[in-house]
Design an enzyme around this catalytic site. Structure first.
Site, mmCIF file in Angstrom:
data_model
loop_
_atom_site.group_PDB
_atom_site.id
_atom_site.type_symbol
_atom_site.label_atom_id
_atom_site.label_comp_id
_atom_site.label_asym_id
_atom_site.label_seq_id
_atom_site.Cartn_x
_atom_site.Cartn_y
_atom_site.Cartn_z
ATOM 1 N N SER A 140 5.590 16.996 155.855
ATOM 2 C CA SER A 140 5.890 17.111 157.330
ATOM 3 C C SER A 140 6.801 17.923 157.644
ATOM 4 C CB SER A 140 5.722 15.576 157.967
ATOM 5 O OG SER A 140 4.526 15.004 157.687
ATOM 6 N N PHE A 186 8.794 6.511 164.370
ATOM 7 C CA PHE A 186 7.633 7.020 163.713
ATOM 8 C C PHE A 186 7.977 8.474 163.381
ATOM 9 C CE2 PHE A 186 5.088 3.734 166.156
ATOM 10 C CZ PHE A 186 5.484 2.774 165.247
ATOM 11 N N GLU A 187 7.410 9.283 162.118
ATOM 12 C CA GLU A 187 7.953 10.727 161.781
ATOM 13 C C GLU A 187 7.405 11.379 162.983
ATOM 14 O OE1 GLU A 187 4.698 10.953 158.598
ATOM 15 O OE2 GLU A 187 5.009 12.744 159.313
ATOM 16 N N LEU A 188 6.409 11.296 163.687
ATOM 17 C CA LEU A 188 5.924 12.283 164.686
ATOM 18 C C LEU A 188 6.704 12.420 165.880
ATOM 19 C CD1 LEU A 188 2.802 11.179 166.380
ATOM 20 C CD2 LEU A 188 4.308 9.568 165.289
ATOM 21 N N GLY A 245 4.805 12.588 156.112
ATOM 22 C CA GLY A 245 6.455 12.353 155.906
ATOM 23 C C GLY A 245 6.766 11.610 154.732
#
Lengths: 299, 252, 299, 252
Positions: free
Chosen positions: A101, B49-51, B129
């Site tokens: 990501s 959280f990665e987003l 991630g």
């Protein structure tokens, strides 16, 4: 400047072979109506990029529109994996360059800033890196930090031809707000040559001027604005509508076999003239209103 | 009080977390472990959280990180670059949770493919991630079931590096940190300070040492005395069952 | 976690010799009360950084607290130049490393991302660069782009010990909103080891959770929260109060001579015990209410 | 209709701007020129202020970029990194306006100091975003009064590079773009395509060629025919005086 456009005109502006960055994340904020129209128009050989592969990308791959995928892995969360992407990778018909990501986000960030390389700690010591060095050696390289002499991995910028971003609200010029987490959308948009905004609501510029801190996509980046209710269906759009679990399950079921997948495309993509016919097909307002987000919860 | 292996895994994960730590979390057991810690001994912990989600307080369970249900009541909603860049890559994440299809004795993880990467294989989910967390967090905790063929001598693909080839090979790759714990449905492991091989720390009640080692594809370091894992408390089980995951979405 | 603190405790947490990033831009959102307290506490030998030098920095320099300044130039807009900074540079008593706005912003950005160097087009071909190469050679270096071979200037990250940021609104944990343009504040805060937030209003966390997209400073970065009405006076705080033109003119007038400058410090800094006495000195609520922002215009 | 030199400078600046261009603007005459263009022939133009302001519609004049008066009704309020990084450095700024204390014949600008940088000097304002705009915009327009000692053979300090030492020296420095126009209170200049020296393009009505050259510290390129600058229209003067700068904050 008024950039309102039909979905079909916006899609027609993308030549086969373009590099397109898509705003989906798994089963949320995916540009599904866009993907269906791309397949209908027969656009092919696209390069698609996205931090985390999502349903929009999977459909485009399954519809034969994608030659190359640059992404950080992905799934449909609990609903399943990216079956079309995975099949393409397993058969070798899809050229997939697989990162993480952050490494994709950093490549977009470098693109957005106009810098030619960006250092990163990720990827080192993994097979992701060894694969990339074999496949795409020109996008990853080690360099000596000019200050400490330490060896750092660097990545090239991603510079897509078009970003296609689903948002809740924008004006007719393309000044857009994104509610909820924005994942890679801001950097995608700013890295890309131009942006197509797909919005649930187009509002007067006067409203945009009232909350200027919210503007994520300034109109100077935007070529087309498409107002499209339920454009992300069957994925969700925070504060507007929930994902349609039944239709996502239909999709996942369909991807299991070639026959059922062909039938899915025939029914949901080729069998409808446009997004309006698609919305009728999945049940029209009678069905879609049950997905409307609770105004407090946002889903 | 009766409890399941999943519940013990979640509780064991929660026990590893300290107040005021910054924790990067994925869906499933890590969410349960993190919210459990936050609701008990670590109220000042930050959950990421990665987003682009910081410190949510969900009232419903979600199908994944993309589900708006789990963003509910966040203090900040931002982006990958914000969470994975300015928090994780900047070195501010104390603990990252990871799971995987396969792990080896050095804590390297595979979430990419099973089979022969140069030949016939099935592609799975890839990194997301996970590689970033494995590379940049100060420590990581691996949570995964100890089923047949999940812990292997050699894994098909290293998506997220642990201690690479053991010893100081991780540092030589330019990475700090590394895995601190592996929590399975049978036991808890650490890593040997020198060889960086998995080392048995405690065995879950109801299992023998034979149960534990027979489902590993390699021999872990086994100290002379291995205690049993402390069972969950009634309060922890109550929170998991009634508050955090009443629909048993994450606990399976 | 409750991080509410008095201004004096927050300032006392900063050892002499620290590197402090300040949130002011010219005559807006300057941490003026903070600067006055730093001088009163006798903290010295600070390194101060800021994209565009502002009134907070000028006061700190004039108060003898600063050894080194890393900035991109600056002024008090129409009111005048940064007289104390300029005097320090001209006499050689201040070590000033002078960049451009973007090069400082990129150095903060690199710091915020944890990357060891960042390429930039700016500075090349200017005397800014040649000066930096003489003065601070270790923070600027050319490197060959590992992909194209082109020669690119790179900069080191800025990693301040503390960011001090004036905001409109935050909660007791330090989750903060900034209204108006944010200039370098987001990157300063994320590059720094820790942040002191100075807020006009401290609100319940419940309110922060209602608009999570607005949070610019997440609490995990924050060590102290100081609630301080008119903490930026005589500079402005968008949507809260206007700049106090009379008091800025007094300041500029005072900087013209050593005597008048000493008198200014004696009156506005040393002559008051704390920020409350300062507010009384400049006219109390009777005067300050005339600066309150119009709720539509925001100034 | 009567007009001042400043008014003609603002109008000349506005004329250089085209619809749909992206323009980076500083305080003073460039603001007047940009808003004038936007309110007349270039409604689709985007106006940027470096600190994070896109397309404001002020109803009051401001003392500088830091004055919230000039942010009023912006479409986006963001940051330095957003404006100077993702728009300017990314290569999306068509025109940047610059002014200065001193300029030389190659359009290099000094806003940093006057005097001897190694000896006795007075420090002024430095770069701000000026060096960034000079380095990264596709073209720049210099607006400054042609007073004694402002246009010099050699300037004390190069804050913002123009064509450096002329010829292809700017490109050899790694920079594209460069200044396209210099607008003063006496004339408008371009740059010679090869030598990159300032070249007279038009003389403002009421001035002779002698007036123009006598206040320059160097000899500009002078083509055989130099027309007079077109005067402002009544509409342009009306907009400047009644709408854009009624308090004469920018027009001096």
């Amino acid at each position: 400047m008024n950039k309102l456009s039909s979905l079909s005109d916006a899609v027609a502006s993308i030549p086969s072979g373009s590099h397109v960055a898509l705003s989906g994340f798994s089963i949320t904020r995916c540009v599904m109506a866009f993907a269906r129209e791309v397949i209908r128009q027969g656009i092919r050989n696209l390069t698609v990029s996205q931090c985390v592969g999502a349903m929009d990308t999977d459909l485009l791959v399954g519809g034969g529109a994608v030659e190359r995928l640059i992404y950080g892995g992905g799934s449909l969360d609990r609903f399943g994996r990216l079956a079309c992407v995975n099949a393409g990778i397993e058969s070798g018909s899809l050229r997939a360059e697989e990162y993480s990501s952050l490494s994709i986000a950093f490549r977009y960030l470098a693109g957005s800033l106009g810098i030619p390389f960006i250092p990163i700690k990720s990827l080192s010591g993994s097979d992701l890196l060894s694969r990339l060095q074999e496949q795409a050696g020109s996008d990853v390289a080690f360099v000596a930090d000019p200050f400490s002499g330490e060896r750092w991995l660097t990545l090239t910028p991603l510079l897509p031809d078009v970003a296609v971003v689903q948002v809740q609200t924008c004006d007719e010029e393309g000044n857009a707000w994104i509610m909820g987490p924005k994942w890679d959308s801001p950097e995608q948009v700013k890295a890309s040559t131009r942006t197509i905004v797909i919005a649930e609501h187009v509002v007067p510029t006067e409203m945009i001027r009232r909350e200027p801190e919210r503007c994520v996509v300034p109109n100077l980046l935007v070529s087309h604005v498409v107002e499209l209710p339920f454009g992300a269906h069957p994925t969700s759009l925070y504060r507007e509508y929930d994902y349609d679990a039944d239709e996502i399950r239909n999709y996942v079921e369909a991807t299991r076999k070639q026959d059922s997948w062909k039938a899915y495309l025939d029914r949901y993509v080729y069998g409808v003239k446009d997004h309006w016919e698609y919305l009728d097909l999945v049940g029209g307002l009678r069905r879609l209103r049950t997905l409307r987000a609770d105004p407090i919860l946002g889903y | 009080m009766e409890f399941t292996a999943s519940e013990l895994m979640a509780v064991a994960g929660a026990r590893e977390l300290k107040d005021r730590q910054v924790v990067a979390v994925g869906i499933g057991l890590p969410i349960v472990a993190s919210f459990l810690a936050k609701k008990t001994h670590a109220p000042g912990m930050t959950i990421l959280f990665e987003l682009g989600v910081i410190d949510p307080e969900p009232v419903h369970t979600g199908v994944g990180l993309a589900d708006p249900r789990i963003w509910h009541r966040a203090k900040a909603l931002s982006s990958f670059v914000d969470i994975l860049g300015t928090v994780l890559h900047r070195g501010r994440v104390d603990v990252g949770f990871l799971g995987g299809l396969e792990a080896d004795q050095f804590g390297n993880l595979n979430t990419t493919l099973v089979g022969d990467p140069k030949g016939k294989f099935r592609h799975m989910v890839g990194s997301g991630g996970a590689n970033d967390i494995a590379s940049c967090a100060k420590t990581t905790i691996l949570i995964m079931r100890q089923e047949e063929r999940k812990f292997r001598e050699t894994i098909s693909f290293v998506t997220s590096p642990g201690f690479v080839n053991g010893g100081d090979s991780r540092q030589r790759t330019g990475l700090r940190g590394g895995p601190s714990r592996v929590i399975t449905d049978k036991a808890i492991y650490g890593f040997h300070p020198e060889t960086k091989k998995m080392m048995l720390i405690s065995i879950h009640p109801g299992n023998t040492q034979q149960d534990v080692t027979s489902t590993l594809g390699f021999q872990p370091v086994i100290p002379s005395h291995v205690p049993f894992t402390e069972p969950p408390t009634a309060e922890q089980l109550h929170l998991i069952r009634e508050v955090i995951d009443p629909e048993r979405m994450y606990m399976g």
